[in-house]
Enzyme design. Sequence first.
Site, PDB file in Angstrom:
ATOM      1  N   ASP A   4       0.884  -1.167   0.000  1.00 30.90           N
ATOM      2  CA  ASP A   4       0.000   0.000   0.000  1.00 30.90           C
ATOM      3  C   ASP A   4       0.919   1.213   0.000  1.00 30.90           C
ATOM      4  OD1 ASP A   4      -2.337   1.581   0.206  1.00 30.90           O
ATOM      5  OD2 ASP A   4      -2.016   1.751   2.361  1.00 30.90           O
ATOM      6  N   GLU A  65      -1.062  -0.856  -4.962  1.00 26.13           N
ATOM      7  CA  GLU A  65      -2.243  -0.035  -5.244  1.00 26.13           C
ATOM      8  C   GLU A  65      -1.898   0.990  -6.314  1.00 26.13           C
ATOM      9  OE1 GLU A  65      -5.199   1.445  -2.170  1.00 26.13           O
ATOM     10  OE2 GLU A  65      -4.141   3.285  -2.689  1.00 26.13           O
ATOM     11  N   ASP A 138      -2.797   1.018   6.832  1.00 20.77           N
ATOM     12  CA  ASP A 138      -1.892   0.765   5.711  1.00 20.77           C
ATOM     13  C   ASP A 138      -1.448  -0.703   5.692  1.00 20.77           C
ATOM     14  OD1 ASP A 138      -1.273   3.818   5.006  1.00 20.77           O
ATOM     15  OD2 ASP A 138      -1.155   3.537   7.182  1.00 20.77           O
TER      16      ASP A 138
END
EC number: 3.1.21.10
Length: 189
Positions: A4, A65, A138
Site C-alpha cells: 500500500d 495499489e 496501511d
Amino acid sequence: MGIDPGLTRCGFSVVQAGRGRSVIPVAVGVARTPSTDDLTARLLGLSKAVNEWMDDYQPDVVAIERVFERGNVSTVIHTAHAVGVLVLAAAERGLDVQMYTPSEVKKAISGNGRADKKQMTAMITRILGLSEAPKPADAADALALAVCHCWRAPMLARQAAVAEQQAKQLAKQKEMIAAARANALAKES
C-alpha cells in the site's frame, strides 16, 4: 507481496497462496518516513525499507495499489514518487508487478467496491484468520492487495495464456496468407 504505497506510511505484506482461495499470512508491517525530512531522504528511506522486505521474503510477484487522484495534487505526486521507488525495486529483481485500483481490491475482498476502511479491515482479518486486526490501516490495505492478487492470479494467468495462443494463431494465419499471395504471384508470372 502486497504494498500500500505512501510516503509517510507505506504498508508491506507477504502472503502465501494456498489451494483455492486459501491465503496464509507471512508478514505485515509499515515503513514510515518523517514528513519533516526532504523528499530525497524520504524516498531513500522507503527504498531501503522495500529492499529489505524483498531481500528477507523473496516474493514472486508484487501487488501495488494504483495511484489515483484523491483531490490533493501534492499527495498524489508524493505517492507517485513512492510508487516509482517501489516498482523500481521490484523491476531490479525481475519481479512481475500487478497494480490494482482501490475499488478492485475492495470488490475482491468485501464484494463491495465502495467498502470503507473498517469493513476492509474486518474482512481481511476474517479471511486470513488473524486473532486481531492489522494496524495501522496501511498494513491491512497491504494484506488486502496481496490477497486480491492471490485470488486474481489464476484468472490473469488464463488470460495471458489465451492472449499468447491468439497471437500464435494470428501469426500462423499471416504466414498462410503471405504464402498464398506469394503462390498466386508465382502463378501469374
